[in-house]
Design an enzyme around this catalytic site. Structure first.
Site, PDB file in Angstrom:
ATOM      1  N   ARG A 174       0.808  -1.234   0.000  1.00  0.00           N
ATOM      2  CA  ARG A 174       0.000   0.000   0.000  1.00  0.00           C
ATOM      3  C   ARG A 174       0.832   1.270   0.000  1.00  0.00           C
ATOM      4  O   ARG A 174       0.493   2.241  -0.657  1.00  0.00           O
ATOM      5  CB  ARG A 174      -0.916   0.022   1.232  1.00  0.00           C
ATOM      6  CG  ARG A 174      -2.081  -0.925   1.133  1.00  0.00           C
ATOM      7  CD  ARG A 174      -2.950  -0.794   2.365  1.00  0.00           C
ATOM      8  NE  ARG A 174      -3.889  -1.886   2.456  1.00  0.00           N
ATOM      9  CZ  ARG A 174      -4.324  -2.392   3.608  1.00  0.00           C
ATOM     10  NH1 ARG A 174      -3.899  -1.901   4.756  1.00  0.00           N
ATOM     11  NH2 ARG A 174      -5.185  -3.383   3.598  1.00  0.00           N
ATOM     12  N   CYS A 212      -9.313  -1.260   6.095  1.00  0.00           N
ATOM     13  CA  CYS A 212     -10.765  -1.064   6.260  1.00  0.00           C
ATOM     14  C   CYS A 212     -11.098   0.236   7.004  1.00  0.00           C
ATOM     15  O   CYS A 212     -11.994   0.989   6.601  1.00  0.00           O
ATOM     16  CB  CYS A 212     -11.363  -2.259   6.997  1.00  0.00           C
ATOM     17  SG  CYS A 212     -10.328  -2.901   8.318  1.00  0.00           S
ATOM     18  N   GLN A 248     -13.330  -1.352  16.352  1.00  0.00           N
ATOM     19  CA  GLN A 248     -13.249  -2.273  15.223  1.00  0.00           C
ATOM     20  C   GLN A 248     -13.674  -3.701  15.578  1.00  0.00           C
ATOM     21  O   GLN A 248     -13.289  -4.239  16.620  1.00  0.00           O
ATOM     22  CB  GLN A 248     -11.813  -2.277  14.668  1.00  0.00           C
ATOM     23  CG  GLN A 248     -11.407  -0.916  14.129  1.00  0.00           C
ATOM     24  CD  GLN A 248     -10.011  -0.875  13.519  1.00  0.00           C
ATOM     25  OE1 GLN A 248      -9.279   0.075  13.740  1.00  0.00           O
ATOM     26  NE2 GLN A 248      -9.623  -1.881  12.750  1.00  0.00           N
ATOM     27  N   LYS A 255      -1.269   2.806   9.829  1.00  0.00           N
ATOM     28  CA  LYS A 255      -1.886   2.614   8.507  1.00  0.00           C
ATOM     29  C   LYS A 255      -2.882   3.731   8.262  1.00  0.00           C
ATOM     30  O   LYS A 255      -2.931   4.321   7.177  1.00  0.00           O
ATOM     31  CB  LYS A 255      -2.621   1.266   8.442  1.00  0.00           C
ATOM     32  CG  LYS A 255      -1.731   0.063   8.287  1.00  0.00           C
ATOM     33  CD  LYS A 255      -2.581  -1.212   8.296  1.00  0.00           C
ATOM     34  CE  LYS A 255      -1.727  -2.428   8.588  1.00  0.00           C
ATOM     35  NZ  LYS A 255      -2.539  -3.612   8.935  1.00  0.00           N
ATOM     36  N   HIS A 272     -17.170  -1.661  11.643  1.00  0.00           N
ATOM     37  CA  HIS A 272     -16.278  -0.771  12.394  1.00  0.00           C
ATOM     38  C   HIS A 272     -16.978   0.576  12.580  1.00  0.00           C
ATOM     39  O   HIS A 272     -17.664   1.060  11.672  1.00  0.00           O
ATOM     40  CB  HIS A 272     -14.984  -0.485  11.621  1.00  0.00           C
ATOM     41  CG  HIS A 272     -14.059  -1.655  11.449  1.00  0.00           C
ATOM     42  ND1 HIS A 272     -14.231  -2.872  12.053  1.00  0.00           N
ATOM     43  CD2 HIS A 272     -12.907  -1.760  10.722  1.00  0.00           C
ATOM     44  CE1 HIS A 272     -13.227  -3.678  11.701  1.00  0.00           C
ATOM     45  NE2 HIS A 272     -12.430  -3.025  10.901  1.00  0.00           N
TER      46      HIS A 272
HETATM   47  N1  LIG Z   1     -11.186  -8.650   7.455  1.00  0.00           N
HETATM   48  C1  LIG Z   1     -11.213  -7.363   7.154  1.00  0.00           C
HETATM   49  O1  LIG Z   1     -12.007  -6.568   7.687  1.00  0.00           O
HETATM   50  C2  LIG Z   1     -10.266  -6.820   6.142  1.00  0.00           C
HETATM   51  C3  LIG Z   1     -10.439  -5.527   5.676  1.00  0.00           C
HETATM   52  C4  LIG Z   1      -9.533  -5.022   4.743  1.00  0.00           C
HETATM   53  C5  LIG Z   1      -8.506  -5.819   4.305  1.00  0.00           C
HETATM   54  N2  LIG Z   1      -8.366  -7.075   4.787  1.00  0.00           N
HETATM   55  C6  LIG Z   1      -7.291  -7.909   4.294  1.00  0.00           C
HETATM   56  O2  LIG Z   1      -7.872  -8.880   3.434  1.00  0.00           O
HETATM   57  C7  LIG Z   1      -7.124 -10.098   3.490  1.00  0.00           C
HETATM   58  C8  LIG Z   1      -8.042 -11.276   3.798  1.00  0.00           C
HETATM   59  O3  LIG Z   1      -8.705 -11.068   5.013  1.00  0.00           O
HETATM   60  P1  LIG Z   1      -9.595 -12.225   5.692  1.00  0.00           P
HETATM   61  O4  LIG Z   1     -10.191 -11.566   6.871  1.00  0.00           O
HETATM   62  O5  LIG Z   1     -10.501 -12.876   4.701  1.00  0.00           O
HETATM   63  O6  LIG Z   1      -8.437 -13.263   6.131  1.00  0.00           O
HETATM   64  P2  LIG Z   1      -8.468 -14.813   6.591  1.00  0.00           P
HETATM   65  O7  LIG Z   1      -9.763 -15.169   7.218  1.00  0.00           O
HETATM   66  O8  LIG Z   1      -7.232 -15.038   7.366  1.00  0.00           O
HETATM   67  O9  LIG Z   1      -8.346 -15.620   5.207  1.00  0.00           O
HETATM   68  C9  LIG Z   1      -7.167 -15.605   4.469  1.00  0.00           C
HETATM   69  C10 LIG Z   1      -7.285 -16.498   3.242  1.00  0.00           C
HETATM   70  O10 LIG Z   1      -6.091 -16.334   2.488  1.00  0.00           O
HETATM   71  C11 LIG Z   1      -5.520 -17.595   2.181  1.00  0.00           C
HETATM   72  N3  LIG Z   1      -4.068 -17.461   2.154  1.00  0.00           N
HETATM   73  C12 LIG Z   1      -3.234 -17.080   3.150  1.00  0.00           C
HETATM   74  N4  LIG Z   1      -1.956 -17.053   2.728  1.00  0.00           N
HETATM   75  C13 LIG Z   1      -1.987 -17.459   1.433  1.00  0.00           C
HETATM   76  C14 LIG Z   1      -0.983 -17.659   0.432  1.00  0.00           C
HETATM   77  N5  LIG Z   1       0.311 -17.463   0.675  1.00  0.00           N
HETATM   78  N6  LIG Z   1      -1.366 -18.047  -0.780  1.00  0.00           N
HETATM   79  C15 LIG Z   1      -2.670 -18.261  -1.062  1.00  0.00           C
HETATM   80  N7  LIG Z   1      -3.670 -18.101  -0.165  1.00  0.00           N
HETATM   81  C16 LIG Z   1      -3.321 -17.694   1.065  1.00  0.00           C
HETATM   82  C17 LIG Z   1      -5.992 -18.517   3.298  1.00  0.00           C
HETATM   83  O11 LIG Z   1      -5.943 -19.818   2.783  1.00  0.00           O
HETATM   84  P3  LIG Z   1      -6.430 -21.140   3.563  1.00  0.00           P
HETATM   85  O12 LIG Z   1      -7.922 -20.974   3.683  1.00  0.00           O
HETATM   86  O13 LIG Z   1      -6.043 -22.244   2.679  1.00  0.00           O
HETATM   87  O14 LIG Z   1      -5.714 -21.092   4.885  1.00  0.00           O
HETATM   88  C18 LIG Z   1      -7.412 -17.970   3.548  1.00  0.00           C
HETATM   89  O15 LIG Z   1      -8.331 -18.556   2.643  1.00  0.00           O
HETATM   90  C19 LIG Z   1      -6.012  -9.827   4.526  1.00  0.00           C
HETATM   91  O16 LIG Z   1      -4.867  -9.392   3.816  1.00  0.00           O
HETATM   92  C20 LIG Z   1      -6.561  -8.698   5.352  1.00  0.00           C
HETATM   93  O17 LIG Z   1      -5.574  -7.939   5.977  1.00  0.00           O
HETATM   94  C21 LIG Z   1      -9.235  -7.614   5.667  1.00  0.00           C
END
Ligand SMILES: NC(=O)c1ccc[n+]([C@@H]2O[C@H](COP(=O)([O-])OP(=O)(O)OC[C@H]3O[C@@H](n4cnc5c(N)ncnc54)[C@H](OP(=O)(O)O)[C@@H]3O)[C@@H](O)[C@H]2O)c1
Length: 345
Positions: free
Chosen positions: A99, A128, A155, A214, A243
């Site tokens: 970013r 977010c 959050q 951030k 949030h």
């Molecule tokens: N949650 C929020 O409010 C939010 C808001 C803005 C941005 N984000 C960002 O969005 C992303 C996803 O968030 P989330 O909440 O959905 O996370 P999460 O629940 O931890 O899910 C992460 C997913 O990514 C996969 N993954 C992890 N490392 C990987 C790699 N090296 N190669 C391929 N797949 C990989 C995991 O695979 P497996 O299922 O196989 O373990 C899982 O399916 C993060 O970067 C987070 O910081 C999140």
């Protein structure tokens, strides 16, 4: 004929990306190619889908790839972002790895879609809490010039990922059953049930957290205001999705509550904002509101007040669904913006 779409990461954000693509009729050529760390079937956006183990061959032929994996050296976009770009795709990345990197557009479509020129096809979607704050305050900035921002966040657990949502729900059940509340210190370092934790992400040498910085750094980059004064306190609260933020602004020019509300209620001046501000009738937005169908992709703003303790001060409260406008919806809107500009064709 639509675009070949990939989604890397099938946690709550990956799920919402597929949901939002379908809801908004994004022109897709068949189902997206879903990728994660291992192959299996998974229920995503109420559909049973095949998830492939991420590998170079699965990026071939894709036009746009949404990244919703984890951050860091072993994370999805560090390992696979460049691979996707070299395969010919646009990358739209929810993670924080790039970013603040020079040359990587950091985009909120309502604010700075012009940052995308096509020079770098790896586009970053902000944190977010940054997204919802900047959608709410950018119209105020245009009208009266923001000099300083003081923000405190409230959050949801889903901001950490699926494991944190599940842990919080288990803690509620353990608490209700009178059992010892269990927690994984790899998620939050204390139980989140019936508590608020003023630590999101790791502490820095400055005593701020990474999440707070951030908000500071991303806000300046998106708004194109490197000298803007921004200070943040980020707090995790026992809410599953949504949030909230208390925002105090010091402005260059005076702006009354009524003038601010008029700007924020104007859809052209304030795209993506819905005002819920009627104190006489006890109307103000809360995290539960952003789960309602009519508000799920909006930034809800209320509690607008003049702050007379500083010159030209204004207070407001804003709320958004961190998984949708704070992540998935923002990325799908970026892809729509690419189509509108003829960059994705
Ligand atoms: N949650 C929020 O409010 C939010 C808001 C803005 C941005 N984000 C960002 O969005 C992303 C996803 O968030 P989330 O909440 O959905 O996370 P999460 O629940 O931890 O899910 C992460 C997913 O990514 C996969 N993954 C992890 N490392 C990987 C790699 N090296 N190669 C391929 N797949 C990989 C995991 O695979 P497996 O299922 O196989 O373990 C899982 O399916 C993060 O970067 C987070 O910081 C999140």
């Amino acid at each position: 004929m639509g675009f070949r779409v990939g989604i890397v990461g099938v946690g709550p954000v990956g799920d919402r990306i597929y949901r939002v693509l379908k809801e908004r009729d994004f022109p897709m050529d068949g189902k997206p190619v879903f990728m994660a760390t291992r192959e299996r079937t998974e229920k995503l956006a109420d559909e049973e889908v095949l998830v492939r183990e991420v590998s170079e061959e699965h990026f071939e032929g894709l036009d746009v790839v949404f990244f919703a994996g984890r951050e860091g050296a072993k994370g999805a976009s560090v390992q696979w972002g460049q691979v996707a770009v070299e395969a010919g795709a646009w990358v739209i990345d929810n993670g924080s790895d790039f970013r603040m990197s020079e040359g990587y557009p950091l985009v909120i479509p309502e604010v700075n879609m012009d940052a995308v020129t096509g020079e770098n096809r790896h586009i970053c979607s902000p944190n977010c809490s940054t997204i919802q704050m900047v959608v709410a305050i950018n119209p105020i900035h245009r009208a009266a010039g923001i000099r300083r921002i003081v923000v405190s966040t409230y959050q949801a657990t889903s901001g950490w990922g699926l494991a944190a949502m599940e842990e919080f729900e288990q803690q509620v059940q353990q608490y209700a059953a009178g059992e010892q509340v269990q927690f994984d210190p790899g998620i939050f370092d204390k139980p989140i049930v019936f508590d608020c934790l003023p630590r999101i992400d790791s502490f820095l040498d400055t005593y701020y957290t990474k999440e707070e910085m951030k908000m500071v750094d991303e806000t300046k980059k998106i708004m194109g205001e490197p000298n803007l004064a921004v200070t943040a306190t980020a707090v995790r609260v026992p809410v599953v999705i949504g949030h909230s933020e208390a925002i105090n602004l010091e402005l260059e020019r005076p702006l009354s509550r009524d003038e601010a509300l008029e700007i924020l209620r104007d859809r052209e001046k304030s795209p993506g904002v819905t005002v819920i501000d009627d104190p006489q009738n006890l109307k103000y937005p809360t995290q539960a509101d952003c789960l309602k169908d009519e508000y799920k992709d909006e930034v809800l703003v209320g509690r607008v007040r003049e702050d007379h303790t500083v010159e030209h001060g204004l207070n407001l409260w804003c709320v958004a669904d961190n998984l949708r406008k704070g992540a998935a919806t923002n990325t799908v809107q970026i892809a729509e913006g690419l189509i509108e500009r003829g960059l994705l064709s």
